[in-house]
Scaffold this motif. Structure first.
Motif, PDB file in Angstrom:
ATOM      1  N   CYS A 109      -7.272   4.050   2.468  1.00  0.00           N
ATOM      2  CA  CYS A 109      -6.747   5.159   3.247  1.00  0.00           C
ATOM      3  C   CYS A 109      -6.477   4.615   4.646  1.00  0.00           C
ATOM      4  N   PHE A 110      -5.785   5.366   5.465  1.00  0.00           N
ATOM      5  CA  PHE A 110      -5.396   4.874   6.788  1.00  0.00           C
ATOM      6  C   PHE A 110      -6.603   4.397   7.599  1.00  0.00           C
ATOM      7  N   GLY A 111      -7.620   5.242   7.707  1.00  0.00           N
ATOM      8  CA  GLY A 111      -8.791   4.879   8.497  1.00  0.00           C
ATOM      9  C   GLY A 111      -9.536   3.690   7.922  1.00  0.00           C
ATOM     10  N   VAL A 153      -8.380   1.117   6.117  1.00  0.00           N
ATOM     11  CA  VAL A 153      -7.688  -0.149   6.357  1.00  0.00           C
ATOM     12  C   VAL A 153      -7.629  -0.451   7.852  1.00  0.00           C
ATOM     13  N   LYS A 154      -7.415   0.574   8.667  1.00  0.00           N
ATOM     14  CA  LYS A 154      -7.335   0.368  10.116  1.00  0.00           C
ATOM     15  C   LYS A 154      -8.636  -0.239  10.651  1.00  0.00           C
ATOM     16  N   ALA A 155      -9.773   0.206  10.141  1.00  0.00           N
ATOM     17  CA  ALA A 155     -11.055  -0.343  10.588  1.00  0.00           C
ATOM     18  C   ALA A 155     -11.156  -1.831  10.263  1.00  0.00           C
ATOM     19  N   TRP A 156     -10.731  -2.205   9.074  1.00  0.00           N
ATOM     20  CA  TRP A 156     -10.786  -3.615   8.686  1.00  0.00           C
ATOM     21  C   TRP A 156      -9.789  -4.460   9.477  1.00  0.00           C
ATOM     22  N   GLU A 157      -8.676  -3.872   9.847  1.00  0.00           N
ATOM     23  CA  GLU A 157      -7.723  -4.594  10.687  1.00  0.00           C
ATOM     24  C   GLU A 157      -8.387  -5.123  11.961  1.00  0.00           C
ATOM     25  N   GLY A 158      -9.298  -4.333  12.504  1.00  0.00           N
ATOM     26  CA  GLY A 158      -9.933  -4.690  13.763  1.00  0.00           C
ATOM     27  C   GLY A 158     -10.719  -5.979  13.694  1.00  0.00           C
ATOM     28  N   LEU A 159     -11.157  -6.366  12.500  1.00  0.00           N
ATOM     29  CA  LEU A 159     -11.933  -7.597  12.347  1.00  0.00           C
ATOM     30  C   LEU A 159     -11.070  -8.848  12.399  1.00  0.00           C
ATOM     31  N   ARG A 160      -9.767  -8.675  12.205  1.00  0.00           N
ATOM     32  CA  ARG A 160      -8.808  -9.785  12.226  1.00  0.00           C
ATOM     33  C   ARG A 160      -9.139 -10.852  11.180  1.00  0.00           C
ATOM     34  N   VAL A 161      -9.535 -10.386  10.005  1.00  0.00           N
ATOM     35  CA  VAL A 161      -9.802 -11.308   8.890  1.00  0.00           C
ATOM     36  C   VAL A 161      -8.885 -11.015   7.706  1.00  0.00           C
ATOM     37  N   MET A 162      -7.916 -10.111   7.910  1.00  0.00           N
ATOM     38  CA  MET A 162      -7.088  -9.628   6.805  1.00  0.00           C
ATOM     39  C   MET A 162      -5.777 -10.406   6.719  1.00  0.00           C
ATOM     40  N   SER A 163      -5.351 -10.651   5.486  1.00  0.00           N
ATOM     41  CA  SER A 163      -4.078 -11.330   5.248  1.00  0.00           C
ATOM     42  C   SER A 163      -2.945 -10.311   5.129  1.00  0.00           C
ATOM     43  N   LYS A 164      -1.779 -10.686   5.616  1.00  0.00           N
ATOM     44  CA  LYS A 164      -0.603  -9.832   5.498  1.00  0.00           C
ATOM     45  C   LYS A 164       0.245 -10.171   4.278  1.00  0.00           C
ATOM     46  N   ASP A 165      -0.118 -11.251   3.568  1.00  0.00           N
ATOM     47  CA  ASP A 165       0.758 -11.655   2.467  1.00  0.00           C
ATOM     48  C   ASP A 165       0.048 -11.817   1.124  1.00  0.00           C
ATOM     49  N   ALA A 166      -1.134 -12.430   1.071  1.00  0.00           N
ATOM     50  CA  ALA A 166      -1.793 -12.676  -0.212  1.00  0.00           C
ATOM     51  C   ALA A 166      -3.221 -13.121   0.015  1.00  0.00           C
ATOM     52  N   LEU A 196       0.831  -1.199   0.000  1.00  0.00           N
ATOM     53  CA  LEU A 196       0.000   0.000   0.000  1.00  0.00           C
ATOM     54  C   LEU A 196       0.868   1.253   0.000  1.00  0.00           C
ATOM     55  N   ASP A 197       0.348   2.306  -0.623  1.00  0.00           N
ATOM     56  CA  ASP A 197       1.086   3.551  -0.722  1.00  0.00           C
ATOM     57  C   ASP A 197       0.151   4.710  -0.397  1.00  0.00           C
ATOM     58  N   PHE A 198       0.116   5.099   0.874  1.00  0.00           N
ATOM     59  CA  PHE A 198      -0.613   6.295   1.288  1.00  0.00           C
ATOM     60  C   PHE A 198      -0.101   6.720   2.664  1.00  0.00           C
ATOM     61  N   ARG A 199      -0.593   7.827   3.132  1.00  0.00           N
ATOM     62  CA  ARG A 199      -0.126   8.434   4.368  1.00  0.00           C
ATOM     63  C   ARG A 199      -0.293   7.506   5.574  1.00  0.00           C
ATOM     64  N   ASP A 200       0.743   7.413   6.388  1.00  0.00           N
ATOM     65  CA  ASP A 200       0.732   6.664   7.650  1.00  0.00           C
ATOM     66  C   ASP A 200       0.584   5.156   7.478  1.00  0.00           C
ATOM     67  N   VAL A 201       0.925   4.638   6.306  1.00  0.00           N
ATOM     68  CA  VAL A 201       0.809   3.194   6.088  1.00  0.00           C
ATOM     69  C   VAL A 201       1.698   2.414   7.063  1.00  0.00           C
ATOM     70  N   ASP A 202       2.779   3.067   7.534  1.00  0.00           N
ATOM     71  CA  ASP A 202       3.692   2.401   8.470  1.00  0.00           C
ATOM     72  C   ASP A 202       3.041   2.154   9.831  1.00  0.00           C
ATOM     73  N   ARG A 203       1.908   2.803  10.109  1.00  0.00           N
ATOM     74  CA  ARG A 203       1.191   2.573  11.366  1.00  0.00           C
ATOM     75  C   ARG A 203       0.231   1.395  11.281  1.00  0.00           C
ATOM     76  N   LEU A 204       0.104   0.802  10.115  1.00  0.00           N
ATOM     77  CA  LEU A 204      -0.803  -0.317   9.921  1.00  0.00           C
ATOM     78  C   LEU A 204      -0.063  -1.637  10.083  1.00  0.00           C
ATOM     79  N   SER A 205      -0.780  -2.653  10.523  1.00  0.00           N
ATOM     80  CA  SER A 205      -0.191  -3.992  10.527  1.00  0.00           C
ATOM     81  C   SER A 205      -0.473  -4.701   9.204  1.00  0.00           C
ATOM     82  N   ILE A 206      -1.553  -4.281   8.514  1.00  0.00           N
ATOM     83  CA  ILE A 206      -1.856  -4.780   7.169  1.00  0.00           C
ATOM     84  C   ILE A 206      -1.369  -3.730   6.174  1.00  0.00           C
TER      85      ILE A 206
END
Length: 402
Positions: free
Chosen positions: A194-196, A198-211, A36-46
């Motif tokens: 955008c940061f918000g 993706v961050k919201a979806w992170e909370g569901l814990r259904v997101m993949s970090k690789d593929a 991903l390429d947008f502001r504050d992406v480094d604060r995301l785990s996904i």
């Protein structure tokens, strides 16, 4: 009841900025998921997604338009331009008065939400742009399409999470079939990149970090995408009379509610939606050759969907081809069904079934032919497109080759 055909298609998404580019990527099994390429992406785990790359809004719109158009609206207008150009339609008089727009989106102007929350809460500003509300509202894209093309008929936006586009296209189908309109513009769009978002979806814990690896044993979850798919739905005789190029015929639609759980899918709800679409289309299950699966890449969705398909199609399930193009373009949430309809049209029109890429090892609970990793040539006369959303809302379309 009147017949309904597709006479125009347009898209922009992670694997193509046009329909031909997207179909080529589907045939080649190209992956549009990356960093991903947008502001504050480094604060995301996904940090991966199906982001639309090499896109510059200033090449498409002027400054005044950009002030009014959230990214999801921009994508809609780009896809609508392609679809309307292919259809060859212009709108005036009675056709203008009857033709409307029904689009799907889940988040609407989420980028605008994100930017303005930052301005107020993080930067301490006390003012926002006067057009923030018209820019972020879910019906903004439908409104701008109607204004751009002089469409004065029934127009609105559907928001049913991941089933939004299929619900919208189903409603447009009903309007043309019933005689309310000869032509409807339909589909959907989404941009939660955008940061918000993706961050919201992170909370569901259904997101993949690789593929995104739907139906593959060891899959690690879903991956978000963004983009739009827009179509022209037209009454068959109206299209024939003007010599339109017909891409496919929409022959059935059904929608159901699980009435069970806000996030966990139901085999019974999914099965009833597929059965309803077949019944509406007056099809026998054995006539279906391809299913574009909802296929998110989560264990809950994939196993439930495969079980529902097995229940509905019985022994014929062994002869079905089923794939998830989310493995290539990501899960476009409210716009996903519209982009995936292109795979159904490709199967019907070109005889090419898009693959499920990233497939590594068979899952015994997903024991169907999911067209792993490579596209396949096949004679497909009927295709089905599934969409199963959070909230337990299911929407299924059936299409036929013309």
């Amino acid at each position: 009841m009147r017949r309904v055909v597709v006479t125009g298609a347009g898209t922009i998404n992670a694997i193509g900025h046009t329909v031909p580019a997207t179909l080529e990527s589907m045939r080649e099994g190209r992956c549009g998921i990356g960093p991903l390429d947008f502001r504050d992406v480094d604060r995301l785990s996904i940090r991966i997604g199906g982001q639309v790359r090499d896109y510059d809004p200033e090449q498409e719109f002027n400054r005044q338009q950009i002030a009014l158009y959230d990214r999801f609206t921009q994508f809609t207008l780009i896809a609508a331009r392609e679809a309307l150009a292919q259809s060859g339609l212009t709108f005036a008089g009675d056709l203008s008065a009857q033709t409307g727009v029904v689009l799907g989106t889940a988040g609407g102007g989420l980028n605008t939400h994100d930017e303005n929350y930052r301005a107020v809460y993080e930067e301490g500003k006390n003012r926002v742009h006067p057009f923030v509300v018209p820019k972020l509202m879910n019906n903004a894209a439908a409104s701008h399409v109607s204004m751009e093309y002089n469409l004065k008929g029934p127009s609105y936006t559907v928001a049913t999470a991941c089933a939004s586009s299929n619900h919208a296209m189903g409603q447009a189908f009903h309007m043309v079939r019933s005689g309310m309109s000869d032509v409807m513009i339909t589909g959907g769009s989404e941009s939660m990149m955008c940061f918000g978002g993706v961050k919201a979806w992170e909370g569901l814990r259904v997101m993949s970090k690789d593929a995104c690896r739907p139906f593959s044993l060891g899959r690690t979850g879903m991956v978000q995408g963004e983009g739009a798919g827009i179509f022209v739905f037209e009454e068959y005789e109206h299209a024939r009379a003007r010599g339109a190029d017909i891409l496919a015929e929409v022959i059935g639609f059904a929608m159901t509610s699980d009435a069970a759980d806000i996030v966990m899918p139901s085999k019974h709800g999914a099965a009833r939606a597929m059965e309803g679409a077949l019944r509406d289309a007056r099809l026998d299950a054995s006539e279906v050759g391809y299913i574009n699966a909802h296929g998110t890449g989560t264990a809950a969705n994939d196993k439930t969907e495969c079980a529902a398909v097995a229940d509905v199609f019985g022994h014929h399930a062994d002869n079905l081809l089923m794939s998830s193009t989310k493995s290539m373009h990501g899960h476009v949430i409210g716009g996903t069904g519209a982009i995936e309809l292109l795979a159904c049209i490709m199967a019907l029109r070109d005889g090419v079934v898009a693959p499920t890429i990233g497939y590594e090892e068979p899952d015994p609970e997903c024991a169907l032919d999911v067209v792993p990793n490579e596209a396949r040539e096949a004679d497909i006369s009927v295709a089905v497109s599934n969409a199963f959303a959070f909230g337990g809302f299911n929407a299924v379309l059936a299409l036929r080759r013309v």
